[in-house]
Design a protein around this motif. Structure first.
Motif, PDB file in Angstrom:
ATOM      1  N   THR B 196       0.848  -1.196   0.000  1.00  9.94           N
ATOM      2  CA  THR B 196       0.000   0.000   0.000  1.00  9.94           C
ATOM      3  C   THR B 196       0.885   1.247   0.000  1.00  9.94           C
ATOM      4  OG1 THR B 196      -1.830   1.092   1.196  1.00  9.94           O
ATOM      5  CG2 THR B 196      -0.174  -0.018   2.550  1.00  9.94           C
ATOM      6  N   PRO B 197       0.444   2.307  -0.659  1.00 12.91           N
ATOM      7  CA  PRO B 197       1.274   3.512  -0.787  1.00 12.91           C
ATOM      8  C   PRO B 197       1.876   4.006   0.527  1.00 12.91           C
ATOM      9  CG  PRO B 197      -0.676   3.729  -2.164  1.00 12.91           C
ATOM     10  CD  PRO B 197      -0.821   2.430  -1.431  1.00 12.91           C
ATOM     11  N   ALA B 198       1.143   3.901   1.635  1.00 12.35           N
ATOM     12  CA  ALA B 198       1.616   4.428   2.916  1.00 12.35           C
ATOM     13  C   ALA B 198       3.040   3.967   3.241  1.00 12.35           C
ATOM     14  CB  ALA B 198       0.665   4.026   4.046  1.00 12.35           C
ATOM     15  N   ASN B 199       3.330   2.691   3.028  1.00  7.97           N
ATOM     16  CA  ASN B 199       4.652   2.165   3.386  1.00  7.97           C
ATOM     17  C   ASN B 199       5.776   2.798   2.573  1.00  7.97           C
ATOM     18  OD1 ASN B 199       3.442   0.359   5.158  1.00  7.97           O
ATOM     19  ND2 ASN B 199       3.173  -1.181   3.557  1.00  7.97           N
ATOM     20  N   TYR B 200       5.469   3.182   1.362  1.00 14.19           N
ATOM     21  CA  TYR B 200       6.496   3.747   0.487  1.00 14.19           C
ATOM     22  C   TYR B 200       6.659   5.237   0.780  1.00 14.19           C
ATOM     23  CZ  TYR B 200       5.923  -0.882  -1.224  1.00 14.19           C
ATOM     24  OH  TYR B 200       5.858  -2.248  -1.259  1.00 14.19           O
ATOM     25  N   ALA B 201       5.540   5.888   1.124  1.00 17.02           N
ATOM     26  CA  ALA B 201       5.617   7.288   1.561  1.00 17.02           C
ATOM     27  C   ALA B 201       6.541   7.380   2.778  1.00 17.02           C
ATOM     28  CB  ALA B 201       4.219   7.807   1.897  1.00 17.02           C
ATOM     29  N   MET B 202       6.437   6.397   3.665  1.00 14.61           N
ATOM     30  CA  MET B 202       7.265   6.336   4.876  1.00 14.61           C
ATOM     31  C   MET B 202       8.744   6.283   4.552  1.00 14.61           C
ATOM     32  SD  MET B 202       5.410   6.108   7.636  1.00 14.61           S
ATOM     33  CE  MET B 202       3.627   6.021   7.828  1.00 14.61           C
ATOM     34  N   SER B 203       9.079   5.751   3.386  1.00 15.45           N
ATOM     35  CA  SER B 203      10.482   5.446   3.099  1.00 15.45           C
ATOM     36  C   SER B 203      11.211   6.561   2.373  1.00 15.45           C
ATOM     37  CB  SER B 203      10.558   4.165   2.263  1.00 15.45           C
ATOM     38  OG  SER B 203      10.138   4.416   0.936  1.00 15.45           O
ATOM     39  N   LEU B 204      10.491   7.583   1.919  1.00 15.50           N
ATOM     40  CA  LEU B 204      11.113   8.566   1.026  1.00 15.50           C
ATOM     41  C   LEU B 204      12.243   9.357   1.682  1.00 15.50           C
ATOM     42  CD1 LEU B 204       7.948   9.872  -0.856  1.00 15.50           C
ATOM     43  CD2 LEU B 204       9.739   8.365  -1.758  1.00 15.50           C
ATOM     44  N   ALA B 205      12.000   9.876   2.876  1.00 20.33           N
ATOM     45  CA  ALA B 205      13.022  10.716   3.517  1.00 20.33           C
ATOM     46  C   ALA B 205      14.287   9.909   3.802  1.00 20.33           C
ATOM     47  CB  ALA B 205      12.473  11.334   4.802  1.00 20.33           C
ATOM     48  N   ALA B 206      14.114   8.689   4.301  1.00 17.35           N
ATOM     49  CA  ALA B 206      15.271   7.843   4.599  1.00 17.35           C
ATOM     50  C   ALA B 206      16.038   7.523   3.321  1.00 17.35           C
ATOM     51  CB  ALA B 206      14.809   6.549   5.267  1.00 17.35           C
ATOM     52  N   GLN B 207      15.298   7.236   2.270  1.00 16.57           N
ATOM     53  CA  GLN B 207      15.914   6.909   0.981  1.00 16.57           C
ATOM     54  C   GLN B 207      16.735   8.093   0.464  1.00 16.57           C
ATOM     55  OE1 GLN B 207      13.335   4.715  -1.945  1.00 16.57           O
ATOM     56  NE2 GLN B 207      13.908   6.333  -3.345  1.00 16.57           N
ATOM     57  N   GLN B 208      16.154   9.290   0.563  1.00 14.13           N
ATOM     58  CA  GLN B 208      16.861  10.494   0.105  1.00 14.13           C
ATOM     59  C   GLN B 208      18.160  10.697   0.871  1.00 14.13           C
ATOM     60  OE1 GLN B 208      15.492  11.150  -2.844  1.00 14.13           O
ATOM     61  NE2 GLN B 208      15.646  13.359  -2.462  1.00 14.13           N
ATOM     62  N   GLU B 209      18.088  10.545   2.202  1.00 20.06           N
ATOM     63  CA  GLU B 209      19.293  10.736   3.012  1.00 20.06           C
ATOM     64  C   GLU B 209      20.351   9.691   2.684  1.00 20.06           C
ATOM     65  OE1 GLU B 209      18.675  11.314   7.262  1.00 20.06           O
ATOM     66  OE2 GLU B 209      17.085  12.770   6.854  1.00 20.06           O
ATOM     67  N   ALA B 210      19.913   8.457   2.503  1.00 19.22           N
ATOM     68  CA  ALA B 210      20.863   7.378   2.188  1.00 19.22           C
ATOM     69  C   ALA B 210      21.531   7.634   0.837  1.00 19.22           C
ATOM     70  CB  ALA B 210      20.146   6.028   2.194  1.00 19.22           C
ATOM     71  N   TYR B 211      20.740   8.052  -0.155  1.00 21.84           N
ATOM     72  CA  TYR B 211      21.320   8.376  -1.476  1.00 21.84           C
ATOM     73  C   TYR B 211      22.372   9.473  -1.322  1.00 21.84           C
ATOM     74  CZ  TYR B 211      17.491   5.899  -3.942  1.00 21.84           C
ATOM     75  OH  TYR B 211      16.610   4.966  -4.419  1.00 21.84           O
ATOM     76  N   ALA B 212      22.006  10.509  -0.557  1.00 20.89           N
ATOM     77  CA  ALA B 212      22.912  11.651  -0.397  1.00 20.89           C
ATOM     78  C   ALA B 212      24.230  11.215   0.253  1.00 20.89           C
ATOM     79  CB  ALA B 212      22.246  12.743   0.430  1.00 20.89           C
ATOM     80  N   GLU B 213      24.146  10.177   1.083  1.00 22.99           N
ATOM     81  CA  GLU B 213      25.353   9.675   1.754  1.00 22.99           C
ATOM     82  C   GLU B 213      26.077   8.618   0.911  1.00 22.99           C
ATOM     83  OE1 GLU B 213      23.672   8.279   5.440  1.00 22.99           O
ATOM     84  OE2 GLU B 213      23.027  10.297   6.015  1.00 22.99           O
ATOM     85  N   GLY B 214      25.587   8.372  -0.291  1.00 19.95           N
ATOM     86  CA  GLY B 214      26.272   7.457  -1.198  1.00 19.95           C
ATOM     87  C   GLY B 214      25.826   6.005  -1.129  1.00 19.95           C
ATOM     88  N   PHE B 215      24.740   5.739  -0.395  1.00 15.16           N
ATOM     89  CA  PHE B 215      24.242   4.364  -0.330  1.00 15.16           C
ATOM     90  C   PHE B 215      23.215   4.115  -1.436  1.00 15.16           C
ATOM     91  CE2 PHE B 215      25.453   5.521   4.007  1.00 15.16           C
ATOM     92  CZ  PHE B 215      26.346   4.491   4.279  1.00 15.16           C
ATOM     93  N   GLY B 216      23.054   2.844  -1.787  1.00 11.86           N
ATOM     94  CA  GLY B 216      22.110   2.501  -2.843  1.00 11.86           C
ATOM     95  C   GLY B 216      20.734   2.157  -2.307  1.00 11.86           C
ATOM     96  N   GLN B 217      20.648   1.727  -1.046  1.00 15.00           N
ATOM     97  CA  GLN B 217      19.390   1.271  -0.469  1.00 15.00           C
ATOM     98  C   GLN B 217      19.408   1.473   1.036  1.00 15.00           C
ATOM     99  OE1 GLN B 217      16.680  -0.319  -1.842  1.00 15.00           O
ATOM    100  NE2 GLN B 217      17.398  -0.801  -3.920  1.00 15.00           N
ATOM    101  N   VAL B 218      18.230   1.301   1.622  1.00 10.84           N
ATOM    102  CA  VAL B 218      18.077   1.380   3.074  1.00 10.84           C
ATOM    103  C   VAL B 218      17.651   0.010   3.594  1.00 10.84           C
ATOM    104  CG1 VAL B 218      16.531   2.278   4.868  1.00 10.84           C
ATOM    105  CG2 VAL B 218      17.533   3.840   3.192  1.00 10.84           C
ATOM    106  N   LEU B 219      18.244  -0.431   4.693  1.00 12.12           N
ATOM    107  CA  LEU B 219      17.770  -1.633   5.374  1.00 12.12           C
ATOM    108  C   LEU B 219      17.038  -1.184   6.641  1.00 12.12           C
ATOM    109  CD1 LEU B 219      17.663  -4.750   5.715  1.00 12.12           C
ATOM    110  CD2 LEU B 219      19.861  -4.602   6.899  1.00 12.12           C
TER     111      LEU B 219
END
Ligand SMILES: Cc1ncc(COP(=O)(O)O)c(C=O)c1O
Ligand SMILES: Cc1ncc(COP(=O)(O)O)c(C=O)c1O
Lengths: 355, 355
Positions: B196-219
């Protein structure tokens, strides 16, 4: 003033009478729309006839929920002026929600201008019977068509308006609330303090079960220990215990309600002891057992103040103030709605006139 | 077979070459659509040209996120037949997600029929270069226009199709993953096991920060103790420790991946020890320190298998298998994609031919 293109409807609609209004089902003739495109920023502010929009099936909002919204109100005075209740509070929160959802920042002054222009055009849609108001719903959705979890490169912002009936047409009705011990709405590190669809999607199953069991609302507990009180479906919650007003602190997982803020300011100005802190459901039940739980009420834009008559937790039920509206809840309701309807002087500068 | 009204496009589009495909950006000529109305049930199944749909600004999905989706794949064989990978697994999960979101149950056979008819019509859109596939995205959105948090009385179901490029055009690239200790994706009592969309909305900020730090994904870690491993953005995660395959159990807050299920079935059939249980991030780091962490990989429909080269947690980083694709991840990838592309016999009955 922002340059806004205006495209008016051919024939304006008619505001229904109070009884036919309901909540959030009828919309005014026009809406404000603005687009965001990466590299270009927010652009093309326009007022257009309310109605269908062209949406792509692959729009990110449908799949990954990147969206935010707000909910505020405008009121008509006896002499036909239109006042908005604390618009900047809501618009600033809108921008804070945007940040949580990685939605590009908006210019609050620009949105404020747009709102004023829209309200000026839709003045006749603001109902004037006691208790009625014009509900204002700004929202942003990610409209880039892309099947992949990512921050979108394009968005659309809307402001839509809905005239709403008096919430308490037949007087206050204390609500019976289920303290939820199975479902969780939000958690620290999540989106609880943002006004975003995800939090409401989270609440549907619990709400359905509570309705089926005869409750009117759900009271959420914290995600970790399942004992600290968070908030109600679309309201913050406040307790009057031994003369003191206690409400959960803004801990990151609950919404910082504008009505909550208003109530706390008011209580402080009245000289009451006001405490924002962690409060457990056990503590509330214990205060009740000791005869110190004087009142419980919710605060939110839609109902303003909503007295709680019963709290049920894991099968134990407590009745608050004989299931009658408390004096204090009534006093808060009367004061805030009095200022909103221009019957009480606006000492705190809550109201902004649409000129 | 369900009676489906078909309205074809005037001129069919052309399938781009592999390189131009990307993921989730190009759509086929047609889509399947069906409506739900309270009291009437699911009705009006139809195949129509892919494209814009008329949406109301007040649609519940935009405001309260009542929506679900799925993601599965079809493949073209060398002799031009089309096979779908485990369609019933995905469609049954679709219905389970519906339940979490209080969306009315669907008739899996009917959706399956619709999918077959749509794929038959869009056969030429299934790419045939190695590694390519047709990504299938069924989804449901609450389309009732109503500003009030409630279970909607009307919905629209879509199946849209997107030809996608080979995920690993230049071979496997082990990904560097950030173990998230600030943000939380889902919690027990929440919607984590629903798509459901809610779970992916939850992940956006973490994903952005991880990308900015050079990571490909979040665990993600669990919401309560912040130490037990949950899953990656759009993949489940598996560990090979001392010859044993260990993956987090389906605990209610992670998605039960179909690729995960496929991998576990396969590992068991190969005689490996497979364990689904709680596993903490400390345990993984300790296994690494002891030299027992042989491989780490993600499993998901898009990438099938994604080797993990590095895990970084609170500033500590471990390198897995010298940041090289592990032998076992490669073996799983080769086997599953071999069956999907019809190069390996389909012993487990994963594939269904579109006839
Ligand atoms: C989850 C939630 N909590 C609290 C509130 C109350 O906030 P406000 O007083 O700003 O309306 C609302 C409604 O806006 C809400 O949706
Ligand atoms: C959150 C999440 N976990 C895991 C997966 C992997 O599931 P599946 O193998 O069914 O694609 C996905 C993708 O579907 C996902 O979105």
């Amino acid at each position: 003033m922002t340059e806004i293109q205006v495209n008016k409807v051919g024939k304006v609609g008619v505001l229904p009478t109070d009884k036919a209004l309901g909540f959030g089902k009828i919309f005014t003739d026009h809406m404000f729309v603005m687009d965001y495109t990466s590299g270009k920023g927010w652009h093309s502010p326009r007022i257009i006839p309310y109605g269908g929009l062209e949406a792509q099936p692959a729009m990110i909002v449908f799949h990954y929920g990147q969206a935010i919204f707000e909910g505020m109100k405008a009121f008509k005075t006896a002499d036909n002026r239109v006042n908005i209740f604390r618009p900047y509070e809501y618009l600033n929160r809108f921008n804070r929600s945007a940040k949580h959802l990685c939605i590009p920042e908006m210019d609050v002054e620009q949105i404020h201008d747009a709102l004023i222009q829209l309200l000026t055009l839709e003045k006749d849609w603001v109902p004037n019977q006691p208790g009625t108001s014009l509900y204002i719903r700004p929202f942003v959705v990610a409209d880039e068509p892309h099947l992949g979890v990512k921050v979108a490169d394009s968005y659309r912002l809307f402001i839509i308006l809905s005239p709403v009936a008096a919430y308490y047409a037949t007087g206050f009705n204390p609500v019976s609330i289920k303290v939820e011990d199975k479902y969780v709405r939000a958690t620290k590190g999540g989106l609880g303090e943002a006004k975003t669809p995800a939090n409401y999607a989270m609440s549907l199953a619990a709400q359905q079960e509570a309705y089926a069991e005869g409750f009117g609302q759900v009271l959420w507990l914290d995600a970790v220990e399942r004992k600290y009180i968070e908030e109600v479906g679309t309201m913050n919650i406040l307790f009057k215990i031994n003369g003191e007003i206690i409400t959960p602190a803004l801990n990151g997982s609950i919404l910082g309600g504008i009505t909550r803020k208003t109530v706390l300011e008011l209580c402080r100005s009245w000289g009451l002891k006001v405490t924002e802190r962690q409060i457990s459901i056990e503590e509330v039940f214990e205060a009740h057992a000791k005869g110190q739980l004087e009142e419980v009420f919710g605060s939110g834009t839609a109902a303003v103040i909503s007295p709680v008559g019963e709290l049920s937790w894991k099968g134990q039920k407590i009745v608050i103030n004989n299931n009658q509206t408390g004096e204090f809840a009534q006093k808060l309701f009367d004061y805030i709605t009095g200022v909103q309807s221009n019957k009480i002087a606006d000492q705190f500068n809550w109201m902004e006139e649409v000129k």
